[in-house]
Design a protein around this motif. Sequence first.
Motif, short mmCIF file in Angstrom:
data_model
loop_
_atom_site.label_atom_id
_atom_site.label_comp_id
_atom_site.label_asym_id
_atom_site.label_seq_id
_atom_site.Cartn_x
_atom_site.Cartn_y
_atom_site.Cartn_z
N VAL A 9 0.86 -1.17 0.00
CA VAL A 9 0.00 0.00 0.00
C VAL A 9 0.90 1.22 0.00
CG1 VAL A 9 -1.82 1.27 1.20
CG2 VAL A 9 -1.78 -1.23 1.26
N VAL A 10 0.76 2.07 -1.00
CA VAL A 10 1.62 3.24 -1.13
C VAL A 10 0.77 4.49 -1.13
CG1 VAL A 10 3.35 1.92 -2.43
CG2 VAL A 10 1.59 3.21 -3.67
N GLY A 11 1.42 5.60 -0.87
CA GLY A 11 0.71 6.88 -0.84
C GLY A 11 1.43 7.86 0.04
N SER A 13 2.05 10.77 3.00
CA SER A 13 1.64 10.85 4.39
C SER A 13 0.24 11.45 4.49
CB SER A 13 2.62 11.71 5.18
OG SER A 13 3.90 11.13 5.19
N LYS A 17 -2.97 5.18 4.94
CA LYS A 17 -2.34 3.86 5.01
C LYS A 17 -2.39 3.26 6.41
CE LYS A 17 1.71 5.14 3.47
NZ LYS A 17 1.48 6.61 3.46
N SER A 18 -1.97 4.04 7.42
CA SER A 18 -1.96 3.52 8.79
C SER A 18 -3.38 3.26 9.28
CB SER A 18 -1.25 4.52 9.72
OG SER A 18 0.11 4.66 9.37
N LEU A 20 -5.89 2.30 7.48
CA LEU A 20 -6.32 1.04 6.87
C LEU A 20 -5.80 -0.15 7.68
CD1 LEU A 20 -7.50 -0.69 4.58
CD2 LEU A 20 -5.34 -0.37 3.35
N ASP A 146 3.46 -1.64 8.91
CA ASP A 146 3.40 -0.21 8.64
C ASP A 146 4.81 0.36 8.62
OD1 ASP A 146 2.54 2.34 8.23
OD2 ASP A 146 1.38 2.51 10.09
N GLU A 147 5.33 0.64 7.44
CA GLU A 147 6.67 1.18 7.25
C GLU A 147 7.71 0.36 8.03
OE1 GLU A 147 7.36 3.29 5.06
OE2 GLU A 147 5.34 3.95 4.58
N CYS A 178 2.55 -1.29 4.24
CA CYS A 178 2.57 0.12 3.83
C CYS A 178 4.02 0.55 3.64
CB CYS A 178 1.90 0.99 4.89
SG CYS A 178 0.16 0.63 5.15
N HIS A 180 6.84 3.59 1.86
CA HIS A 180 7.12 4.85 1.20
C HIS A 180 8.10 4.66 0.05
CE1 HIS A 180 4.96 8.00 3.22
NE2 HIS A 180 5.39 7.63 4.41
N LEU A 195 -3.14 4.79 -2.33
CA LEU A 195 -4.21 5.54 -1.67
C LEU A 195 -4.00 7.03 -1.88
CD1 LEU A 195 -4.69 3.77 1.79
CD2 LEU A 195 -5.88 3.33 -0.37
#
Length: 222
Positions: A9-11, A13, A17-18, A20, A146-147, A178, A180, A195
């Motif tokens: 999942v990219v997008g 800040s 993402k978080s 979700l 998440d990252e 997720c 970056h 997203l």
Amino acid sequence: MAAGERVAVVGASGAGKSTLLNVLNGTVVPTAGTVEVLGRDPSALRGRELRQVRARTGTVHQHLELTGALRVVHNVNAGRLGSWSAARAAWSLLRPQGVPEVRAALDRVGLADRVFERTDRLSGGQRQRVALARLLVQRPDLVLADEPASALDPALADLALELLGEPARSRGGALLVCLHDPALALRHCDRVVGLLDGRVALDAPATSLTLADLERFYGVVR
């Protein structure tokens, strides 16, 4: 998501993402619509049923959710609390349980010599690897991350994504991560979802995308 699938999942800040991931792990209840995790709706579950779904779901949070004052072994063992009795969990704080398994997980992330060190004495990148080891001992069916590579150098970032993708590759689980870094998404995932303001603006197989495609999505200009 299909069994065995690894989804990035990219997008930017603030894209959602978080949020979700928090909806999927049951810590945030959606204000509209429904979500299904491992065939169940977490918001509709209570007690034992909810614990069972959470035990099969492993989460690597952006802020790691480690207890700094505890030794590394205790933070790694936290990944197994869902399958332990309350008595065993309490006893493990006094006399750590499953140390060989903890050491083996830490060895895979390059921290086998830090089993009994206080977690708050580690660097940010080392703490991120402790969170990965916690996931390895849990052996979840669904991994939400998440990252997970934000504090890691390129080689360790690739290792982290390899380890996170193991349940999907080897036992029919799934990974939702997720990221970056567009290059990591393309190297380690089967599908990329982008997203934008909380909505899906991109959904395509990783093999159909290029780094330039994702850079345009982010609005990156080299």
